[in-house]
Write an enzyme that holds these catalytic residues in place. Structure first.
Site, PDB file in Angstrom:
ATOM      1  N   GLY A  71      13.271  53.442  26.691  1.00 21.76           N
ATOM      2  CA  GLY A  71      12.919  54.857  26.792  1.00 21.76           C
ATOM      3  C   GLY A  71      13.090  55.388  28.207  1.00 21.76           C
ATOM      4  O   GLY A  71      13.563  56.503  28.422  1.00 21.76           O
ATOM      5  N   THR A  72      12.714  54.577  29.178  1.00 18.94           N
ATOM      6  CA  THR A  72      12.791  55.026  30.576  1.00 18.94           C
ATOM      7  C   THR A  72      14.234  55.358  30.950  1.00 18.94           C
ATOM      8  O   THR A  72      14.510  56.413  31.531  1.00 18.94           O
ATOM      9  CB  THR A  72      12.238  53.923  31.505  1.00 18.94           C
ATOM     10  OG1 THR A  72      10.891  53.655  31.107  1.00 18.94           O
ATOM     11  CG2 THR A  72      12.272  54.349  32.958  1.00 18.94           C
ATOM     12  N   ASN A 151       1.601  59.923  24.688  1.00 26.20           N
ATOM     13  CA  ASN A 151       1.255  58.507  24.597  1.00 26.20           C
ATOM     14  C   ASN A 151      -0.228  58.232  24.824  1.00 26.20           C
ATOM     15  O   ASN A 151      -0.740  57.219  24.388  1.00 26.20           O
ATOM     16  CB  ASN A 151       2.085  57.695  25.601  1.00 26.20           C
ATOM     17  CG  ASN A 151       2.218  58.356  26.949  1.00 26.20           C
ATOM     18  OD1 ASN A 151       2.659  59.505  27.051  1.00 26.20           O
ATOM     19  ND2 ASN A 151       1.824  57.662  27.982  1.00 26.20           N
ATOM     20  N   SER A 199      12.675  54.599  21.672  1.00 25.19           N
ATOM     21  CA  SER A 199      12.536  53.254  22.233  1.00 25.19           C
ATOM     22  C   SER A 199      12.161  52.285  21.127  1.00 25.19           C
ATOM     23  O   SER A 199      11.378  52.615  20.231  1.00 25.19           O
ATOM     24  CB  SER A 199      11.452  53.281  23.319  1.00 25.19           C
ATOM     25  OG  SER A 199      11.234  51.993  23.814  1.00 25.19           O
ATOM     26  N   HIS A 201      10.615  49.123  21.282  1.00 25.71           N
ATOM     27  CA  HIS A 201       9.436  48.235  21.261  1.00 25.71           C
ATOM     28  C   HIS A 201       8.156  48.932  20.816  1.00 25.71           C
ATOM     29  O   HIS A 201       7.115  48.295  20.709  1.00 25.71           O
ATOM     30  CB  HIS A 201       9.240  47.531  22.612  1.00 25.71           C
ATOM     31  CG  HIS A 201       8.757  48.393  23.740  1.00 25.71           C
ATOM     32  ND1 HIS A 201       7.510  48.258  24.289  1.00 25.71           N
ATOM     33  CD2 HIS A 201       9.349  49.394  24.424  1.00 25.71           C
ATOM     34  CE1 HIS A 201       7.365  49.116  25.283  1.00 25.71           C
ATOM     35  NE2 HIS A 201       8.472  49.825  25.386  1.00 25.71           N
ATOM     36  N   THR A 237      27.753  45.419  29.256  1.00 22.12           N
ATOM     37  CA  THR A 237      27.825  44.731  27.964  1.00 22.12           C
ATOM     38  C   THR A 237      26.573  45.040  27.155  1.00 22.12           C
ATOM     39  O   THR A 237      25.457  44.934  27.669  1.00 22.12           O
ATOM     40  CB  THR A 237      27.974  43.207  28.179  1.00 22.12           C
ATOM     41  OG1 THR A 237      29.192  42.996  28.895  1.00 22.12           O
ATOM     42  CG2 THR A 237      28.007  42.454  26.860  1.00 22.12           C
ATOM     43  N   CYS A 326      -4.303  52.187  36.516  1.00 16.28           N
ATOM     44  CA  CYS A 326      -4.605  51.033  37.352  1.00 16.28           C
ATOM     45  C   CYS A 326      -3.360  50.217  37.647  1.00 16.28           C
ATOM     46  O   CYS A 326      -3.288  49.530  38.650  1.00 16.28           O
ATOM     47  CB  CYS A 326      -5.656  50.151  36.690  1.00 16.28           C
ATOM     48  SG  CYS A 326      -5.236  49.672  35.044  1.00 16.28           S
TER      49      CYS A 326
HETATM   50  N1  PLP Z   1       8.126  57.846  27.078  1.00 14.97           N
HETATM   51  C1  PLP Z   1       6.923  57.667  26.504  1.00 14.97           C
HETATM   52  C2  PLP Z   1       6.220  58.837  25.888  1.00 14.97           C
HETATM   53  C3  PLP Z   1       6.333  56.403  26.488  1.00 14.97           C
HETATM   54  O1  PLP Z   1       5.137  56.241  25.936  1.00 14.97           O
HETATM   55  C4  PLP Z   1       7.031  55.322  27.084  1.00 14.97           C
HETATM   56  C5  PLP Z   1       6.422  53.973  27.138  1.00 14.97           C
HETATM   57  O2  PLP Z   1       5.229  53.813  27.086  1.00 14.97           O
HETATM   58  C6  PLP Z   1       8.290  55.557  27.655  1.00 14.97           C
HETATM   59  C7  PLP Z   1       8.803  56.837  27.632  1.00 14.97           C
HETATM   60  C8  PLP Z   1       9.083  54.459  28.288  1.00 14.97           C
HETATM   61  O3  PLP Z   1       9.731  53.687  27.312  1.00 14.97           O
HETATM   62  P1  PLP Z   1      10.204  52.190  27.637  1.00 14.97           P
HETATM   63  O4  PLP Z   1       8.986  51.360  27.729  1.00 14.97           O
HETATM   64  O5  PLP Z   1      11.068  51.825  26.469  1.00 14.97           O
HETATM   65  O6  PLP Z   1      10.982  52.257  28.915  1.00 14.97           O
END
Ligand code: PLP
Length: 392
Positions: A71-72, A151, A199, A201, A237, A326
């Site tokens: 996601g990042t 989140n 994402s 995971h 890759t 934290c």
């Molecule tokens: N965006 C949101 C709303 C998330 O909750 C998260 C991860 O907690 C991310 C992006 C980042 O995703 P990743 O952990 O796959 O990099």
């Protein structure tokens, strides 16, 4: 000791079906999908099937999906990629105060490098106002980036309304759907979304894999340059086992989502109601009902520190999460709770439980048995609680 995992918004276990499929692509079908021989081509076919599976879950076409490392990366790719490609058109970007740091920090990086940023406030439930957004749009606005579901507090944003507005103003619209995917319906066409981050995971797929939906016709300057994989959008890759696992996780999520969401809501409501019944001075954070993710409970428990609660729960085998950042080395309350105008002392006692597929009623009963005892013990050590009781 019983172990209860209630931190599914942090990550989920890999579904056994997903894990066993992935194993094949580590040990038996290990070719490079860019190779033209049969070893490569069998993996290429599986990667393309995964692209179909991801696309199907969000109502996209397969060629609109670019795989990333998570996601990042997808958030960075969308925001930096649009900024670079459309900088001649304008340099103004709009986002919200409750975005994940992958979005907020990327936007702030751009703000230090020649772009202008508007960070929209949210209401006390964590929801952005479409009217505020309409007023923030300027002729030089090139991108709006608003998350689908938060989140921390599970607040669901009015994405379809925002998408309509963005379309009317011809501004590109990016949505971080990392937390909503697999939990509530997500459809890029119905929501008028141009770019969407997902994402693996968080939906019982492997870590380190994600994707960016890029609507056909949108230009994007890539983050990585190299071998030209993913139609030159993301060189390197491919993480084939991860991508194939992500595809399978999407297929499973599509099949199970409706039933699972209904079950999660029942457990979520049981947990929330139980906390409110058994513990006094508790505030529910985030919206109630349909504007909240089906698996999220977030409460502030007055006169206790979130971190102390977490550690005490952990000693009893219960995994949750708190609002304090934290991990970043500071004990500042979360930017999300502060954006919801919560006083620091209340934000400090916040606790998030995020439920998942394997949780049972017995898990919830166990938490409801242990949490009140922990709170009582911690409050006995709290001078503030003492003062409050004496003042009564
Ligand atoms: N965006 C949101 C709303 C998330 O909750 C998260 C991860 O907690 C991310 C992006 C980042 O995703 P990743 O952990 O796959 O990099």
């Amino acid at each position: 000791m019983r172990r209860v995992y209630l931190d599914h918004s942090a990550t989920t276990p890999v579904d056994p079906e997903v894990a066993s499929l992935m194993m094949t692509y580590y040990t038996e079908k290990y070719g490079n999908p860019s190779s033209i021989h049969s070893f490569g081509q069998e993996v290429r076919n599986a990667v393309e099937q995964a692209r179909h599976q991801v696309a199907a879950l969000i109502g996209a076409k397969p060629d609109e999906i670019t795989f990333t490392s998570g996601g990042t990366e997808a958030d960075n790719m969308a925001i930096l990629g649009v900024a670079d490609a459309y900088r001649k058109k304008g340099r103004h970007i709009i986002t919200s105060a409750v975005e994940h740091h992958a979005v907020l920090d990327t936007c702030e990086y751009l703000a230090k490098n020649g772009f202008e940023l508007t960070i929209l406030p949210v209401n006390e439930e964590g929801i952005v106002s479409v009217e505020d957004l309409a007023q923030a749009i300027r002729p030089d606005t090139i991108l709006i980036s608003i998350m689908h579901a938060n989140n921390e507090v599970g607040a669901i944003q009015p994405i379809a309304d925002i998408g309509k507005l963005a379309q009317e103003h011809k501004v590109l619209f990016h949505v971080d759907a990392v937390q909503s995917l697999g939990k509530i319906p997500v459809n890029v066409k119905e929501m008028n979304v141009d770019l969407m981050t997902v994402s693996s995971h968080k939906i019982y797929g492997p870590k380190g894999v994600g994707a960016l939906y890029i609507r056909k016709g949108i230009r994007l300057v890539p983050l990585f340059h190299g071998g030209g994989q993913e139609k030159k959008r993301r060189s390197g890759t491919e993480n084939a086992p991860g991508i194939i696992g992500f595809g399978k996780a999407c297929e499973l999520a599509g099949r199970r989502m409706a039933a699972e969401a209904a079950e999660l809501k029942i457990l979520r409501d049981k947990l929330l109601q139980g906390i409110l019944d058994k513990i006094d001075y508790v505030k529910v954070n985030g919206p109630l009902g349909d504007s909240r993710l089906p698996n999220n409970v977030n409460v502030s428990i007055r006169f206790v520190e979130g971190e102390s609660l977490l550690l005490s729960l952990d000693m009893l085998g219960i995994a949750a999460s708190s609002g304090s950042a934290c991990t970043s080395g500071s004990l500042d309350p979360s930017h999300v709770l502060l954006a919801m105008r919560m006083p620091h002392e209340i934000a400090h006692g916040s606790l998030r439980f995020s439920l998942g597929r394997q949780n049972t009623e017995e898990d919830i009963d166990y938490v409801l048995e242990q949490l009140p005892k922990i709170v009582e013990r911690l409050r006995m050590m709290s001078p503030l609680y003492d003062q409050m009781k004496q003042a009564q």
